[in-house]
Design a protein around this motif. Structure first.
Motif, PDB file in Angstrom:
ATOM      1  N   ALA A 217      38.754  47.573  42.654  1.00 30.72           N
ATOM      2  CA  ALA A 217      40.110  47.803  42.135  1.00 30.72           C
ATOM      3  C   ALA A 217      41.095  48.236  43.209  1.00 30.72           C
ATOM      4  O   ALA A 217      42.220  47.767  43.245  1.00 30.72           O
ATOM      5  CB  ALA A 217      40.079  48.820  41.007  1.00 30.72           C
ATOM      6  N   ASP A 218      40.688  49.161  44.083  1.00 30.08           N
ATOM      7  CA  ASP A 218      41.657  49.557  45.114  1.00 30.08           C
ATOM      8  C   ASP A 218      41.172  49.235  46.517  1.00 30.08           C
ATOM      9  O   ASP A 218      41.638  49.784  47.488  1.00 30.08           O
ATOM     10  CB  ASP A 218      42.045  51.034  44.977  1.00 30.08           C
ATOM     11  N   ASP A 221      41.573  42.737  48.599  1.00 29.41           N
ATOM     12  CA  ASP A 221      42.852  42.031  48.584  1.00 29.41           C
ATOM     13  C   ASP A 221      42.763  40.858  47.615  1.00 29.41           C
ATOM     14  O   ASP A 221      43.705  40.539  46.920  1.00 29.41           O
ATOM     15  CB  ASP A 221      43.172  41.491  49.991  1.00 29.41           C
ATOM     16  N   GLU A 222      41.589  40.243  47.621  1.00 26.48           N
ATOM     17  CA  GLU A 222      41.382  39.080  46.754  1.00 26.48           C
ATOM     18  C   GLU A 222      40.029  39.241  46.063  1.00 26.48           C
ATOM     19  O   GLU A 222      39.124  39.865  46.623  1.00 26.48           O
ATOM     20  CB  GLU A 222      41.386  37.798  47.608  1.00 26.48           C
ATOM     21  N   GLU A 236      44.333  36.957  43.748  1.00 24.02           N
ATOM     22  CA  GLU A 236      44.698  38.202  44.423  1.00 24.02           C
ATOM     23  C   GLU A 236      44.399  39.349  43.469  1.00 24.02           C
ATOM     24  O   GLU A 236      44.472  39.180  42.245  1.00 24.02           O
ATOM     25  CB  GLU A 236      46.186  38.186  44.779  1.00 24.02           C
ATOM     26  N   ARG A 237      44.079  40.514  44.017  1.00 25.13           N
ATOM     27  CA  ARG A 237      43.615  41.625  43.179  1.00 25.13           C
ATOM     28  C   ARG A 237      44.558  41.958  42.018  1.00 25.13           C
ATOM     29  O   ARG A 237      44.128  42.023  40.865  1.00 25.13           O
ATOM     30  CB  ARG A 237      43.412  42.866  44.052  1.00 25.13           C
ATOM     31  N   ARG A 238      45.831  42.137  42.302  1.00 32.70           N
ATOM     32  CA  ARG A 238      46.757  42.531  41.228  1.00 32.70           C
ATOM     33  C   ARG A 238      46.830  41.464  40.146  1.00 32.70           C
ATOM     34  O   ARG A 238      46.848  41.744  38.960  1.00 32.70           O
ATOM     35  CB  ARG A 238      48.164  42.788  41.794  1.00 32.70           C
ATOM     36  N   GLU A 239      46.840  40.222  40.600  1.00 34.28           N
ATOM     37  CA  GLU A 239      46.887  39.086  39.675  1.00 34.28           C
ATOM     38  C   GLU A 239      45.641  39.115  38.779  1.00 34.28           C
ATOM     39  O   GLU A 239      45.728  38.932  37.566  1.00 34.28           O
ATOM     40  CB  GLU A 239      46.939  37.793  40.513  1.00 34.28           C
ATOM     41  N   PHE A 241      43.741  41.659  37.972  1.00 38.27           N
ATOM     42  CA  PHE A 241      43.694  42.790  37.050  1.00 38.27           C
ATOM     43  C   PHE A 241      44.768  42.681  35.966  1.00 38.27           C
ATOM     44  O   PHE A 241      44.538  43.086  34.837  1.00 38.27           O
ATOM     45  CB  PHE A 241      43.827  44.118  37.809  1.00 38.27           C
ATOM     46  N   TYR A 242      45.931  42.128  36.310  1.00 38.49           N
ATOM     47  CA  TYR A 242      47.035  42.151  35.339  1.00 38.49           C
ATOM     48  C   TYR A 242      47.357  40.796  34.718  1.00 38.49           C
ATOM     49  O   TYR A 242      48.010  40.737  33.689  1.00 38.49           O
ATOM     50  CB  TYR A 242      48.300  42.742  36.001  1.00 38.49           C
ATOM     51  N   ARG A 243      46.930  39.682  35.370  1.00 39.40           N
ATOM     52  CA  ARG A 243      47.234  38.363  34.794  1.00 39.40           C
ATOM     53  C   ARG A 243      45.985  37.487  34.827  1.00 39.40           C
ATOM     54  O   ARG A 243      46.027  36.308  35.153  1.00 39.40           O
ATOM     55  CB  ARG A 243      48.370  37.695  35.592  1.00 39.40           C
ATOM     56  N   ASN A 244      44.831  38.104  34.506  1.00 36.61           N
ATOM     57  CA  ASN A 244      43.584  37.318  34.559  1.00 36.61           C
ATOM     58  C   ASN A 244      43.590  36.262  33.469  1.00 36.61           C
ATOM     59  O   ASN A 244      44.256  36.399  32.446  1.00 36.61           O
ATOM     60  CB  ASN A 244      42.372  38.240  34.442  1.00 36.61           C
TER      61      ASN A 244
END
Ligand code: SF4
Length: 329
Positions: A217-218, A221-222, A236-239, A241-244
């Motif tokens: 999670a932290d 990067d990918e 990408e990590r944020r993608e 976690f938030y737009r899987n």
């Protein structure tokens, strides 16, 4: 060109019960100074994929392409691979005691490793470098601790020693296979911090293999999510976690404890597929809450028409908002 690039990797093993198709068409890449998280349950093929590219799956049938800095890894002879392991790709595992010899002092082991790869380096110079490495990974009093045996370190400290040893030859890639699974949460965070520091200092690319999305999670990067020997989703990590997009990723996220532990944990029902006779369609179909007819008939495509590098191997529409409509039809 990325530093390490794996393309359409297939790995299978002959067993008395049949051919185990452990890795089926996996592709990923990682660049200098970046961290790639590879996530999946045990048996998903994540460790086999990385062990294969460094020649640690003897007897396996392997096809595909893997290059490090343009150098072909899959066709390399054993001597070349031995040179690459350590010098160009450092490895750390869940259990440091499987890599550290219990009968030898940790300093001796680091010194021997340096001198095995760099024949011109004197014992004194290698020992000095070992002290600096132990210091860099946060071992207190490294000049004294260098003469301790592995059993004289705690689990977290032993993992730091492993990181020091893996970094002894300043490899361009560090492969960390479940490096924190055996550690409690506080020590786990410290070990991940050490890896981050090492990356910052040396510009190392890190491949972090784990069953736990919380660990990447932290750190990553990918993220590549693997299941049944295949890549289910990559983003990408944020993608991620938030737009899987992929239902398996969604299932992994739902089974993560929330902060404070008050949220409801929803484990993924069912068990992973047989890798001897994998399902003909989507490997996740027997466990997927969104499965429909097509899923058991046809393997999903690997790409979805989305911008960037986000890929999801799933028949569902690209937009999550379209799922309820599909369920209703
Ligand atoms: Fe579920 Fe079908 Fe997507 Fe597989 S292809 S993850 S079974 S919806």
């Amino acid at each position: 060109m990325p530093l390490l690039e794996v393309d359409d990797l297939h790995v299978s093993f002959g067993t008395p019960d049949g051919v185990v198709r452990a890795v089926r068409g996996v592709s990923f890449s990682v660049d200098r100074g970046r961290t790639l998280g590879i996530v999946g349950e045990s048996g998903s093929g994540k460790s086999v994929a990385t062990q294969t590219i460094v020649g640690l799956t003897r007897g396996a049938r392997v096809s595909g392409r893997a290059t490090l800095d343009g150098e072909n890894l899959l066709g390399a002879d054993p001597d070349t691979l031995r040179r690459i392991r350590g010098a160009k790709i450092g490895m750390i595992f869940q259990d440091p005691l499987s890599s550290l010899h219990p009968y030898y002092k940790v300093g001796w082991q680091i010194v021997e490793m340096i001198r095995a790869h760099e024949r011109g380096t004197s014992k004194a110079a290698a020992r000095q470098r070992a002290v600096e490495l132990l210091d860099a990974v946060g071992i207190p009093s490294p000049r004294t601790r260098i003469d301790n045996y592995p059993h004289e370190f705690s689990g977290g400290m032993r993992q730091r020693v492993m990181i020091a040893m893996a970094m002894a030859l300043n490899p361009s890639v560090l492969v960390a296979d479940e490096p924190t699974t055996a550690l409690d949460v506080t020590v786990q965070a410290q070990v991940l911090d050490v890896m981050r520091d090492v990356q910052r200092e040396f510009g190392t690319a890190i491949i972090l293999i784990t069953h736990d999305l919380g660990v990447v999670a932290d750190m990553a990067d990918e993220v590549v999510v693997m299941y049944g020997g295949q890549v289910m989703e990559r983003a990408e990590r944020r993608e991620l976690f938030y737009r899987n997009h992929h239902p398996y990723t969604e299932g992994l996220l739902n089974s993560l404890p929330t902060s404070g532990g008050r949220g409801k944990l929803t484990p993924i029902a069912g068990t992973p597929p047989s890798m001897i006779t994998p399902p003909p369609g989507c490997p996740f179909e027997p466990r997927c809450v969104y499965a429909f007819d097509k899923c058991s008939e046809k393997p999903p495509p690997v790409e979805i028409p989305a911008p960037g590098v986000h890929t999801s191997s799933c028949h569902l529409p690209v937009e999550r908002a379209d799922r309820p409509r599909l369920e209703a039809s």
